[in-house]
Scaffold this active site. Sequence first.
Site, PDB file in Angstrom:
ATOM      1  N   CYS A  75       0.846  -1.236  -0.118  1.00 40.42           N
ATOM      2  CA  CYS A  75      -0.149   0.078   0.063  1.00 40.42           C
ATOM      3  C   CYS A  75       0.793   1.372   0.250  1.00 40.42           C
ATOM      4  O   CYS A  75       1.275   1.557  -0.974  1.00 40.42           O
ATOM      5  CB  CYS A  75      -0.980  -0.175   1.324  1.00 40.42           C
ATOM      6  SG  CYS A  75      -2.523   1.180   0.997  1.00 40.42           S
ATOM      7  N   HIS A 162      -3.339  -5.641   0.808  1.00 39.52           N
ATOM      8  CA  HIS A 162      -2.790  -6.051   1.785  1.00 39.52           C
ATOM      9  C   HIS A 162      -2.767  -7.437   1.904  1.00 39.52           C
ATOM     10  O   HIS A 162      -3.839  -7.996   2.331  1.00 39.52           O
ATOM     11  CB  HIS A 162      -3.892  -5.277   3.049  1.00 39.52           C
ATOM     12  CG  HIS A 162      -3.695  -3.677   3.015  1.00 39.52           C
ATOM     13  ND1 HIS A 162      -2.834  -3.337   3.905  1.00 39.52           N
ATOM     14  CD2 HIS A 162      -4.319  -2.863   2.482  1.00 39.52           C
ATOM     15  CE1 HIS A 162      -2.947  -1.920   3.684  1.00 39.52           C
ATOM     16  NE2 HIS A 162      -3.593  -1.832   2.830  1.00 39.52           N
ATOM     17  N   GLU A 164      -1.723  -9.272   4.536  1.00 44.20           N
ATOM     18  CA  GLU A 164      -1.547  -9.336   5.770  1.00 44.20           C
ATOM     19  C   GLU A 164      -2.919  -9.461   6.236  1.00 44.20           C
ATOM     20  O   GLU A 164      -3.187 -10.039   7.628  1.00 44.20           O
ATOM     21  CB  GLU A 164      -0.805  -8.445   6.647  1.00 44.20           C
ATOM     22  CG  GLU A 164      -1.366  -7.005   6.711  1.00 44.20           C
ATOM     23  CD  GLU A 164      -1.239  -6.103   5.526  1.00 44.20           C
ATOM     24  OE1 GLU A 164      -1.704  -4.762   5.560  1.00 44.20           O
ATOM     25  OE2 GLU A 164      -0.939  -6.577   4.445  1.00 44.20           O
TER      26      GLU A 164
END
EC number: 6.3.5.2
Length: 184
Positions: A75, A162, A164
């Site tokens: 990002c 993302h 994660e």
Amino acid sequence: MLPIYVVNNYGQFNHLILRSLRDMDVEATMISNETAPAEVAEGCRGIILGGGPMIERAGRAAEYLGLGIPVLGICLGLHIMATGRGGTVVKGASGGYGAVGVDLVCKNDLLAGYPDRIRVWASHADEVSVMPGGFTLLARSNICGVEAMADLENRLYGLQWHPEVSHTENGRLVFENFDRICRE
């Protein structure tokens, strides 16, 4: 073995990146984005530039791109990489944070093992509009022309999404692949 450094750019998910790595038994440490580049170069085998609210708070993170160490930008980390290497970042037309279908257009070490299309979670408040010279487009979507890019020769990789967060399809695979890159 040296750790992978997660550079804290004040984003809400930086601790999730660190936890994802540790849950995979990857040695990882979070550092300030004001850490001196020489200290970074001596202490790690890979760098993840985490997300954050704005590029103006990125500290010295762009200086880590020239250390000869693999870098994964997520990002804001992607935006730091793009602007740090001469690309352009603009306000995204779609904005917001949510699910996006991403088409992989160039298979490589970072995206090995993924199908040609994946579902990810991303913020498009800002996005890369012009990739820097020497970078290859890895993925795009119908709302963002540069969902992922890489300077494959210098092992610099950037993702708009993302990996994660649990909503990203098999996000862990990005971290497994990056860990493998950092071991080479």
